[in-house]
Write a protein that holds these residues in place. Structure first.
Motif, mmCIF file in Angstrom:
data_model
loop_
_atom_site.group_PDB
_atom_site.id
_atom_site.type_symbol
_atom_site.label_atom_id
_atom_site.label_comp_id
_atom_site.label_asym_id
_atom_site.label_seq_id
_atom_site.Cartn_x
_atom_site.Cartn_y
_atom_site.Cartn_z
ATOM 1 N N VAL A 272 0.844 -1.200 0.000
ATOM 2 C CA VAL A 272 0.000 0.000 0.000
ATOM 3 C C VAL A 272 0.879 1.249 0.000
ATOM 4 O O VAL A 272 2.056 1.195 0.315
ATOM 5 C CB VAL A 272 -0.913 0.050 1.254
ATOM 6 C CG1 VAL A 272 -1.933 -1.076 1.237
ATOM 7 C CG2 VAL A 272 -0.100 0.020 2.535
ATOM 8 N N ARG A 273 0.233 2.374 -0.327
ATOM 9 C CA ARG A 273 0.875 3.670 -0.098
ATOM 10 C C ARG A 273 0.647 3.998 1.370
ATOM 11 O O ARG A 273 -0.425 3.741 1.909
ATOM 12 C CB ARG A 273 0.244 4.757 -0.974
ATOM 13 C CG ARG A 273 0.553 4.603 -2.440
ATOM 14 C CD ARG A 273 -0.139 5.650 -3.294
ATOM 15 N NE ARG A 273 -1.588 5.543 -3.134
ATOM 16 C CZ ARG A 273 -2.394 6.553 -2.813
ATOM 17 N NH1 ARG A 273 -1.918 7.766 -2.626
ATOM 18 N NH2 ARG A 273 -3.699 6.375 -2.693
ATOM 19 N N VAL A 274 1.633 4.543 2.044
ATOM 20 C CA VAL A 274 1.506 4.827 3.475
ATOM 21 C C VAL A 274 1.432 6.313 3.788
ATOM 22 O O VAL A 274 1.430 6.710 4.947
ATOM 23 C CB VAL A 274 2.648 4.163 4.287
ATOM 24 C CG1 VAL A 274 2.507 2.650 4.245
ATOM 25 C CG2 VAL A 274 4.013 4.602 3.773
ATOM 26 N N GLN A 275 1.356 7.123 2.763
ATOM 27 C CA GLN A 275 1.161 8.555 2.976
ATOM 28 C C GLN A 275 0.536 9.150 1.724
ATOM 29 O O GLN A 275 0.551 8.548 0.662
ATOM 30 C CB GLN A 275 2.462 9.267 3.327
ATOM 31 C CG GLN A 275 3.479 9.372 2.210
ATOM 32 C CD GLN A 275 4.770 9.996 2.687
ATOM 33 O OE1 GLN A 275 5.421 9.495 3.581
ATOM 34 N NE2 GLN A 275 5.150 11.106 2.079
ATOM 35 N N GLY A 276 -0.058 10.320 1.918
ATOM 36 C CA GLY A 276 -0.665 11.024 0.800
ATOM 37 C C GLY A 276 -2.161 10.790 0.726
ATOM 38 O O GLY A 276 -2.740 9.993 1.476
ATOM 39 N N GLU A 277 -2.776 11.491 -0.203
ATOM 40 C CA GLU A 277 -4.218 11.434 -0.414
ATOM 41 C C GLU A 277 -4.656 10.000 -0.729
ATOM 42 O O GLU A 277 -4.098 9.348 -1.607
ATOM 43 C CB GLU A 277 -4.592 12.361 -1.583
ATOM 44 C CG GLU A 277 -6.071 12.505 -1.800
ATOM 45 C CD GLU A 277 -6.761 13.282 -0.693
ATOM 46 O OE1 GLU A 277 -7.926 12.981 -0.408
ATOM 47 O OE2 GLU A 277 -6.117 14.180 -0.102
ATOM 48 N N ALA B 172 -4.976 6.267 3.639
ATOM 49 C CA ALA B 172 -5.706 5.646 4.750
ATOM 50 C C ALA B 172 -6.736 4.651 4.229
ATOM 51 O O ALA B 172 -6.864 3.542 4.747
ATOM 52 C CB ALA B 172 -6.373 6.708 5.621
ATOM 53 N N ARG B 173 -7.478 5.035 3.191
ATOM 54 C CA ARG B 173 -8.478 4.135 2.597
ATOM 55 C C ARG B 173 -7.789 2.904 2.006
ATOM 56 O O ARG B 173 -8.261 1.779 2.166
ATOM 57 C CB ARG B 173 -9.281 4.873 1.531
ATOM 58 C CG ARG B 173 -10.065 3.931 0.683
ATOM 59 C CD ARG B 173 -11.547 4.033 0.552
ATOM 60 N NE ARG B 173 -12.305 4.872 1.411
ATOM 61 C CZ ARG B 173 -13.104 4.402 2.382
ATOM 62 N NH1 ARG B 173 -13.160 3.102 2.627
ATOM 63 N NH2 ARG B 173 -13.832 5.213 3.099
ATOM 64 N N ILE C 278 -6.270 -4.184 4.882
ATOM 65 C CA ILE C 278 -6.594 -4.943 6.107
ATOM 66 C C ILE C 278 -7.800 -5.833 5.841
ATOM 67 O O ILE C 278 -7.817 -7.015 6.220
ATOM 68 C CB ILE C 278 -6.850 -3.990 7.294
ATOM 69 C CG1 ILE C 278 -5.556 -3.277 7.683
ATOM 70 C CG2 ILE C 278 -7.433 -4.744 8.486
ATOM 71 C CD1 ILE C 278 -5.746 -2.129 8.655
ATOM 72 N N GLU C 279 -8.811 -5.294 5.172
ATOM 73 C CA GLU C 279 -9.995 -6.086 4.823
ATOM 74 C C GLU C 279 -9.620 -7.251 3.910
ATOM 75 O O GLU C 279 -10.115 -8.372 4.065
ATOM 76 C CB GLU C 279 -11.047 -5.196 4.171
ATOM 77 C CG GLU C 279 -11.629 -4.165 5.126
ATOM 78 C CD GLU C 279 -12.409 -3.053 4.425
ATOM 79 O OE1 GLU C 279 -12.658 -3.147 3.193
ATOM 80 O OE2 GLU C 279 -12.767 -2.076 5.114
ATOM 81 N N ASN D 137 -3.877 8.393 11.298
ATOM 82 C CA ASN D 137 -4.748 9.139 12.206
ATOM 83 C C ASN D 137 -6.164 9.282 11.654
ATOM 84 O O ASN D 137 -6.977 9.989 12.236
ATOM 85 C CB ASN D 137 -4.184 10.547 12.455
ATOM 86 C CG ASN D 137 -3.031 10.527 13.421
ATOM 87 O OD1 ASN D 137 -3.067 9.838 14.430
ATOM 88 N ND2 ASN D 137 -1.994 11.275 13.104
ATOM 89 N N GLU D 138 -6.472 8.636 10.542
ATOM 90 C CA GLU D 138 -7.775 8.813 9.912
ATOM 91 C C GLU D 138 -8.783 7.771 10.389
ATOM 92 O O GLU D 138 -8.440 6.615 10.655
ATOM 93 C CB GLU D 138 -7.626 8.789 8.398
ATOM 94 C CG GLU D 138 -6.868 10.021 7.891
ATOM 95 C CD GLU D 138 -6.972 10.220 6.407
ATOM 96 O OE1 GLU D 138 -8.000 9.826 5.814
ATOM 97 O OE2 GLU D 138 -6.023 10.791 5.835
ATOM 98 N N GLU D 139 -10.028 8.215 10.472
ATOM 99 C CA GLU D 139 -11.112 7.375 11.004
ATOM 100 C C GLU D 139 -11.328 6.106 10.193
ATOM 101 O O GLU D 139 -11.563 5.038 10.761
ATOM 102 C CB GLU D 139 -12.406 8.193 11.072
ATOM 103 C CG GLU D 139 -13.536 7.448 11.747
ATOM 104 C CD GLU D 139 -14.743 8.330 12.018
ATOM 105 O OE1 GLU D 139 -15.695 7.811 12.627
ATOM 106 O OE2 GLU D 139 -14.743 9.527 11.639
#
Length: 177
Positions: A58-63, A66-67, A73-74, A101-103
């Motif tokens: 995954v990408r771990v930063q940027g726009e 988080a999604r 994970i899913e 830090n994103e919901e």
């Protein structure tokens, strides 16, 4: 957000699951090119060379990071082979770590059926992912130490146990007589 999730009970110790002592397979959700994956692989494979590693890159930063991490994970959960999941990245600025830090990511960690270790940044860095995960590792290398035991130490314990077992069995037989 931290206050909201805490009120919902997402940080509660009683909802945290134990990390398996001897996982057969470890899912890792991180960048395939960062220092974190190199550190994790080095530590895990030195400690327990026979482990299966499943990488969800995954990408771990940027726009959108988080999604993307949440979806990974899913995916690891749907795949069903991992006994534990490590989610993380190496250090960086507050902005670099913001995806953790994103919901959307916090809720994905909580929804995981597989126990999750959060391994974000350096020892001084704390993110919401750390609070909702089943276990927080101070660094990715620390996560590698927490997820598997040292094979040599386990083999030593087994050798000591097998040496003392015959004498213990004879004592038990004598006691029962």
């Amino acid at each position: 957000l931290k206050k909201k999730l805490e009120v919902e009970g997402l940080f509660a110790a009683e909802r945290k699951r134990p990390i398996p002592a001897f996982p057969r397979s470890v899912g890792i959700v991180t960048s395939p090119t960062g220092a974190a994956i190199r550190d994790l692989l080095k530590v895990i494979l030195q400690r327990w060379p026979r482990i299966e590693i499943l990488l969800a890159p995954v990408r771990v930063q940027g726009e959108g990071a988080a999604r993307e991490i949440a979806e990974a994970i899913e995916l690891v959960n749907r795949h069903g082979r991992a006994d534990v999941v490590i989610v993380g990245r190496g250090g960086g600025s507050l902005e670099d770590l913001w995806a953790f830090n994103e919901e959307v990511l916090a809720r994905a960690i909580v929804a995981s059926r597989i126990p999750v270790i959060s391994a974000v940044g350096h020892e001084i860095d704390y993110t919401i992912s750390d609070f909702v995960a089943d276990l927080r590792a101070a660094t990715p290398s620390h996560a590698g130490e927490l997820v598997v035991p040292e094979l040599a130490a386990v083999e030593g314990e087994l050798a000591r146990a097998s040496e003392s077992l015959p004498a213990a069995l004879l004592r038990r037989v004598a006691q029962e007589r």
